[in-house]
Design a protein around this motif. Sequence first.
Motif, PDB file in Angstrom:
ATOM      1  N   ALA A  37       0.811  -1.221   0.000  1.00 30.89           N
ATOM      2  CA  ALA A  37       0.000   0.000   0.000  1.00 30.89           C
ATOM      3  C   ALA A  37       0.843   1.269   0.000  1.00 30.89           C
ATOM      4  N   GLN A  38       2.104   1.155   0.401  1.00 31.36           N
ATOM      5  CA  GLN A  38       3.011   2.306   0.377  1.00 31.36           C
ATOM      6  C   GLN A  38       3.777   2.396  -0.938  1.00 31.36           C
ATOM      7  N   GLY A  39       3.554   1.438  -1.835  1.00 34.74           N
ATOM      8  CA  GLY A  39       4.238   1.442  -3.117  1.00 34.74           C
ATOM      9  C   GLY A  39       5.572   0.738  -3.117  1.00 34.74           C
ATOM     10  N   SER A  40       5.939   0.099  -1.996  1.00 34.85           N
ATOM     11  CA  SER A  40       7.197  -0.644  -1.931  1.00 34.85           C
ATOM     12  C   SER A  40       7.029  -2.003  -2.596  1.00 34.85           C
ATOM     13  N   VAL A  41       8.098  -2.486  -3.222  1.00 31.10           N
ATOM     14  CA  VAL A  41       8.035  -3.740  -3.962  1.00 31.10           C
ATOM     15  C   VAL A  41       7.936  -4.922  -3.013  1.00 31.10           C
ATOM     16  N   LEU A  42       6.937  -5.772  -3.238  1.00 28.95           N
ATOM     17  CA  LEU A  42       6.781  -7.016  -2.491  1.00 28.95           C
ATOM     18  C   LEU A  42       7.498  -8.158  -3.202  1.00 28.95           C
ATOM     19  N   PHE A  43       7.343  -8.245  -4.504  1.00 24.25           N
ATOM     20  CA  PHE A  43       8.152  -9.153  -5.310  1.00 24.25           C
ATOM     21  C   PHE A  43       8.197  -8.641  -6.735  1.00 24.25           C
ATOM     22  N   GLU A  44       9.241  -9.035  -7.440  1.00 25.14           N
ATOM     23  CA  GLU A  44       9.484  -8.545  -8.796  1.00 25.14           C
ATOM     24  C   GLU A  44      10.170  -9.639  -9.593  1.00 25.14           C
ATOM     25  N   ARG A  45       9.669  -9.889 -10.791  1.00 25.15           N
ATOM     26  CA  ARG A  45      10.318 -10.790 -11.741  1.00 25.15           C
ATOM     27  C   ARG A  45      10.635  -9.964 -12.979  1.00 25.15           C
ATOM     28  N   GLY A  46      11.895  -9.857 -13.309  1.00 21.52           N
ATOM     29  CA  GLY A  46      12.292  -8.999 -14.412  1.00 21.52           C
ATOM     30  C   GLY A  46      12.423  -7.559 -13.957  1.00 21.52           C
ATOM     31  N   ASP A  47      12.720  -6.682 -14.898  1.00 24.97           N
ATOM     32  CA  ASP A  47      12.928  -5.265 -14.604  1.00 24.97           C
ATOM     33  C   ASP A  47      11.603  -4.522 -14.724  1.00 24.97           C
ATOM     34  N   ALA A  48      10.959  -4.290 -13.603  1.00 23.24           N
ATOM     35  CA  ALA A  48       9.639  -3.649 -13.596  1.00 23.24           C
ATOM     36  C   ALA A  48       9.729  -2.130 -13.607  1.00 23.24           C
ATOM     37  N   SER A  49      10.926  -1.578 -13.607  1.00 20.16           N
ATOM     38  CA  SER A  49      11.061  -0.123 -13.603  1.00 20.16           C
ATOM     39  C   SER A  49      11.244   0.449 -15.008  1.00 20.16           C
ATOM     40  N   ALA A  50      11.402  -0.416 -16.017  1.00 19.36           N
ATOM     41  CA  ALA A  50      11.527   0.049 -17.401  1.00 19.36           C
ATOM     42  C   ALA A  50      10.131   0.349 -17.955  1.00 19.36           C
ATOM     43  N   PRO A  51       9.961   1.443 -18.684  1.00 21.18           N
ATOM     44  CA  PRO A  51       8.627   1.815 -19.162  1.00 21.18           C
ATOM     45  C   PRO A  51       8.149   0.940 -20.321  1.00 21.18           C
ATOM     46  N   HIS A  52       6.833   0.750 -20.375  1.00 22.14           N
ATOM     47  CA  HIS A  52       6.167   0.050 -21.468  1.00 22.14           C
ATOM     48  C   HIS A  52       4.831   0.737 -21.716  1.00 22.14           C
ATOM     49  N   PHE A  53       4.227   0.453 -22.859  1.00 20.46           N
ATOM     50  CA  PHE A  53       2.865   0.920 -23.108  1.00 20.46           C
ATOM     51  C   PHE A  53       1.891  -0.039 -22.421  1.00 20.46           C
ATOM     52  N   PRO A  54       1.153   0.403 -21.408  1.00 20.80           N
ATOM     53  CA  PRO A  54       0.161  -0.471 -20.775  1.00 20.80           C
ATOM     54  C   PRO A  54      -1.060  -0.739 -21.645  1.00 20.80           C
ATOM     55  N   ARG A  55      -1.143  -0.051 -22.767  1.00 25.21           N
ATOM     56  CA  ARG A  55      -2.267  -0.169 -23.675  1.00 25.21           C
ATOM     57  C   ARG A  55      -3.578   0.073 -22.925  1.00 25.21           C
ATOM     58  N   SER A  56      -4.564  -0.796 -23.054  1.00 26.75           N
ATOM     59  CA  SER A  56      -5.863  -0.519 -22.447  1.00 26.75           C
ATOM     60  C   SER A  56      -5.880  -0.632 -20.933  1.00 26.75           C
ATOM     61  N   SER A  57      -4.811  -1.131 -20.336  1.00 24.56           N
ATOM     62  CA  SER A  57      -4.751  -1.145 -18.870  1.00 24.56           C
ATOM     63  C   SER A  57      -4.710   0.279 -18.307  1.00 24.56           C
ATOM     64  N   ASN A  58      -4.419   1.258 -19.156  1.00 26.71           N
ATOM     65  CA  ASN A  58      -4.460   2.660 -18.727  1.00 26.71           C
ATOM     66  C   ASN A  58      -5.892   3.198 -18.585  1.00 26.71           C
ATOM     67  N   LYS A  59      -6.867   2.503 -19.128  1.00 20.60           N
ATOM     68  CA  LYS A  59      -8.203   3.098 -19.273  1.00 20.60           C
ATOM     69  C   LYS A  59      -8.859   3.532 -17.965  1.00 20.60           C
ATOM     70  N   PRO A  60      -8.782   2.756 -16.870  1.00 22.10           N
ATOM     71  CA  PRO A  60      -9.381   3.279 -15.637  1.00 22.10           C
ATOM     72  C   PRO A  60      -8.752   4.586 -15.167  1.00 22.10           C
ATOM     73  N   ILE A  61      -7.460   4.762 -15.421  1.00 23.60           N
ATOM     74  CA  ILE A  61      -6.805   6.019 -15.051  1.00 23.60           C
ATOM     75  C   ILE A  61      -7.256   7.137 -15.991  1.00 23.60           C
ATOM     76  N   GLN A  62      -7.472   6.800 -17.245  1.00 21.89           N
ATOM     77  CA  GLN A  62      -8.013   7.794 -18.176  1.00 21.89           C
ATOM     78  C   GLN A  62      -9.436   8.185 -17.777  1.00 21.89           C
ATOM     79  N   ALA A  63     -10.220   7.209 -17.336  1.00 23.54           N
ATOM     80  CA  ALA A  63     -11.572   7.523 -16.849  1.00 23.54           C
ATOM     81  C   ALA A  63     -11.504   8.422 -15.624  1.00 23.54           C
TER      82      ALA A  63
END
Length: 320
Positions: A37-63
């Motif tokens: 809930a504080q935004g700290s990483v609980l677990f990570e597989r691969g490099d999750a800090s590199a940017p990608h296009f979330p495509r439609s996963s952005n839609k709730p934030i756009q709403a």
Amino acid sequence: MTQRSQQALSEAPIVAVVERSGFVESVHRGIVVAVDAQGSVLFERGDASAPHFPRSSNKPIQALAMVRSGLDLPADLLALASASHSGEDFHLDGVRRILAGAGLSEDDLQNTPDLPYDEQARREWLAAGHEPTSIAQNCSGKHAAMLATCVVNDWDTATYRDPSHPLQVAMADALADLCGESVAATGIDGCGAPVMAVSPLGLARAFGRLAAATDGPERVVAQAIREFPEFLGGTRRDVTDLIRCVPGLVAKDGAEAVYAIGLPDGRGVVVKIADGGQRARPVVAAAALRELGVEAEVLERLASAPILGHGQPVGAVRAV
């Protein structure tokens, strides 16, 4: 930035295997991240800090950006504004309701004409003699809501897809706000609207914040999705089942195998399958939620996807 994203995908670990008759015939690499809930990483597989296009996963934030900008829709239509809908009759009726409420029509939609996303809805659409149209395309709810937001603010509706339009600026601001990071790049999504790149880590934080919101526009959007998950997806979609069956959960699937999930306690999960293969997306997402201790019958159903031989299950896609 592009080179870093490419490297993150090419070096991503194997997160799912495809077995046929006890033999592994394919693998899927991917990036998986979970935050508290504080935004700290609980677990990570691969490099999750590199940017990608979330495509439609952005839609709730756009709403969310649209609600912050004054859009006021009933909950079912707000869920549809966040949707990659299946193109079922109630979805298309909902899009028409959004447009009519703003004094607009289907002619104002600028998303790419297409057939319904759902296989059954697509067959029925073609059997009725229909051609690809903007309203049938899975992003028409978002586009109708974007147009309605422009009407509320007296913004130009003809240029609403332009990245410099006030609507798109508001969407970029909302995404940066919830993710806690700047938008890394802006491209053109399949529907013709801008798509904005953030990291899986930032997106996981955003969905955790959205799902945990107790008031304000964030709460309004989250509750609409929870109350009307079939408007976000469709009657035969894994994202609909996931939202319906895990209390308080908010989720959105996206093209190129992205899955963003928020839990009501503020934890967030994002999955990105490196090759864009959708068959591994729900399987890996279910495994990530189980890793977090989430228990629900729907996760058992999503834990593997059948591989068929002569129409019968002979193997499965399984998370590693």
